[in-house]
Design a protein around this motif. Structure first.
Motif, short mmCIF file in Angstrom:
data_model
loop_
_atom_site.label_atom_id
_atom_site.label_comp_id
_atom_site.label_asym_id
_atom_site.label_seq_id
_atom_site.Cartn_x
_atom_site.Cartn_y
_atom_site.Cartn_z
N LEU A 1 -4.72 8.22 -1.51
CA LEU A 1 -5.67 7.11 -1.41
C LEU A 1 -5.67 6.23 -2.64
O LEU A 1 -6.02 5.04 -2.56
N SER A 2 -5.30 6.78 -3.79
CA SER A 2 -5.28 5.98 -5.01
C SER A 2 -3.96 5.22 -5.20
O SER A 2 -3.84 4.40 -6.11
N SER A 3 -2.98 5.50 -4.35
CA SER A 3 -1.71 4.79 -4.46
C SER A 3 -1.87 3.35 -3.97
O SER A 3 -2.72 3.05 -3.10
N GLU A 4 -1.07 2.46 -4.51
CA GLU A 4 -1.18 1.04 -4.16
C GLU A 4 -0.45 0.74 -2.85
O GLU A 4 0.55 1.38 -2.51
N GLY A 5 -0.98 -0.25 -2.14
CA GLY A 5 -0.32 -0.70 -0.93
C GLY A 5 -0.59 0.20 0.26
O GLY A 5 -1.28 1.22 0.18
N ARG A 6 -0.02 -0.19 1.38
CA ARG A 6 -0.16 0.58 2.62
C ARG A 6 1.10 1.41 2.84
O ARG A 6 2.20 0.88 2.86
N THR A 7 0.90 2.70 3.00
CA THR A 7 2.03 3.60 3.23
C THR A 7 1.77 4.38 4.52
O THR A 7 0.63 4.49 4.99
N LEU A 8 2.83 4.93 5.07
CA LEU A 8 2.68 5.75 6.28
C LEU A 8 1.83 6.98 6.01
O LEU A 8 1.03 7.40 6.87
N GLU A 9 2.00 7.56 4.82
CA GLU A 9 1.22 8.75 4.47
C GLU A 9 -0.26 8.41 4.37
O GLU A 9 -1.12 9.17 4.85
N LYS A 10 -0.58 7.26 3.77
CA LYS A 10 -1.98 6.85 3.66
C LYS A 10 -2.57 6.59 5.04
O LYS A 10 -3.69 7.01 5.35
N ALA A 11 -1.82 5.92 5.89
CA ALA A 11 -2.28 5.64 7.25
C ALA A 11 -2.52 6.94 8.02
O ALA A 11 -3.49 7.06 8.79
N ASP A 12 -1.64 7.94 7.80
CA ASP A 12 -1.78 9.22 8.48
C ASP A 12 -3.07 9.92 8.07
O ASP A 12 -3.81 10.44 8.93
N PHE A 13 -3.38 9.92 6.78
CA PHE A 13 -4.59 10.61 6.32
C PHE A 13 -5.86 9.87 6.75
O PHE A 13 -6.85 10.51 7.10
N ILE A 14 -5.83 8.56 6.74
CA ILE A 14 -6.99 7.81 7.22
C ILE A 14 -7.22 8.09 8.70
O ILE A 14 -8.36 8.25 9.16
N GLU A 15 -6.13 8.19 9.45
CA GLU A 15 -6.23 8.54 10.87
C GLU A 15 -6.87 9.92 11.05
O GLU A 15 -7.76 10.11 11.88
#
Length: 348
Positions: free
Chosen positions: A191-205
């Protein structure tokens, strides 16, 4: 004479070493004095398991176990649930007393810090039927989803395991989610990484499937400085940045150490699953466990993955961190006594 002097200086050196260690801790941590385990807390006596056939009253046994649990895991301190109106900026995750606070409380002979902590917290109520969903591969193709979603008042899960593509097997209902060290680190990193990543989208999902459930961190944070900072960051991100309607909770002490002592399990760390079950006894009248099965094949010889959602290898017979077979034997014993229900077969 020299030998006598040496012997006399050893206790003094040890005391100085202990004092020095405590002084360093007092300097580098906000809370050098941890919240105490209740004095009435006692290890579960072996007689609890002796001659189970002599007293067939299961409810009596369950209440006896709950009484023992509550002495060591008082629910208002074990699940320290922040009130709905508490902003994330005031979630300090205190597990102890600061040096100045300790001096002031000693002078005034009160527990002002604990009173202040309690003022921010809500209490969990009792539930009739609870399900604890482990992440074991035994759930794969089990068809237990509908049963989990409809049969229980309260459903507990672990470490934000994915739900969307596994609804038929694990259900969707979620009231309580336990987080361990690793998932806190991963969430913070993602979550603290910049930009939109597939991993971030997966965890938000995954997080969105939690709905308005409780997220509970059940490990120590008092001397794990990174843990407290990450918890504060995640509380802000999840509640403010992502506007997720979740509740945040933590605990007064590291649950795994108290759990292994309570059950007399010789292992460095108890698993998240056993920690969940132990605490759930305090607020659940009847508990069923799904996804708890530490074997590579099931009763019909079918190959079993470690997790239902990923193909990872786990060594069950020798593990320097967990003693999973011993824990499973404990759960089987409690299942045989009728104290819990251990579901290890398909639901269809």
């Amino acid at each position: 004479m020299m030998k006598a002097k040496t012997l006399l200086t050893r206790p003094r050196c040890f005391c100085l070493l202990m004092f020095g260690s405590w002084l360093i801790l007092a300097i580098i941590t906000e809370e050098p004095f941890g919240l105490p385990v209740p004095v009435e807390c006692k290890r579960l006596d072996g007689t609890f398991f002796a001659h189970p056939d002599e007293d067939p009253d299961v409810n009596k046994k369950v209440e006896m176990l709950r009484k023992h649990i509550l002495k060591c895991f008082p629910i208002d301190w074990t699940v320290m649930l922040y009130k709905e109106g508490i902003p994330s900026s005031e979630m300090d995750f205190k597990q102890g007393v600061g040096f100045i606070e300790y001096i002031i409380e000693s002078i005034n002979q009160n527990n002002a810090t604990r009173t202040f902590i309690k003022s921010k917290l809500d209490a969990l109520k009792m539930y009739d039927k609870c399900a604890i969903i482990g992440n074991g591969g035994i759930l794969e193709n089990s068809g237990c989803g509908p049963e989990i979603d409809t049969r229980y008042d309260y459903v507990m899960r672990a470490n934000i395991a994915p739900i969307r593509n596994f609804k038929d097997d694990v259900g969707t209902k979620t009231n309580f989610t336990v987080l361990n060290y690793d998932i806190i680190r991963t969430l913070y990193s993602v979550l603290s990484s910049e930009g939109r990543t597939l991993e971030k989208a997966d965890f938000i999902e995954r997080l969105k499937w939690l709905n308005d459930s409780v997220i509970w961190y059940h490990k120590g944070a008092r001397t794990r400085f990174w843990a407290k900072n990450k918890l504060r960051y995640l509380a802000k991100e999840l509640k403010v940045s992502y506007n997720l309607p979740i509740r945040i909770a933590y605990t007064y002490t590291a649950i795994e150490h108290l759990t292994k002592w309570f059950w007399s399990i010789d292992v460095p760390y108890t698993t998240t699953g056993l920690n969940m079950y132990t605490v759930a006894i305090a607020f659940c009248k009847e508990i069923t466990l799904y996804g708890f099965y530490p074997f590579v094949v099931d009763a019909k010889g079918r190959s079993i993955r470690h997790h239902y959602y990923e193909d990872v290898v786990m060594e069950y017979t020798y593990n320097r961190i967990h003693n999973i077979p011993t824990e499973f034997k404990l759960l089987q014993r409690l299942n045989d006594m009728g104290i819990l229900h251990l579901k290890t077969s398909p639901c269809i």
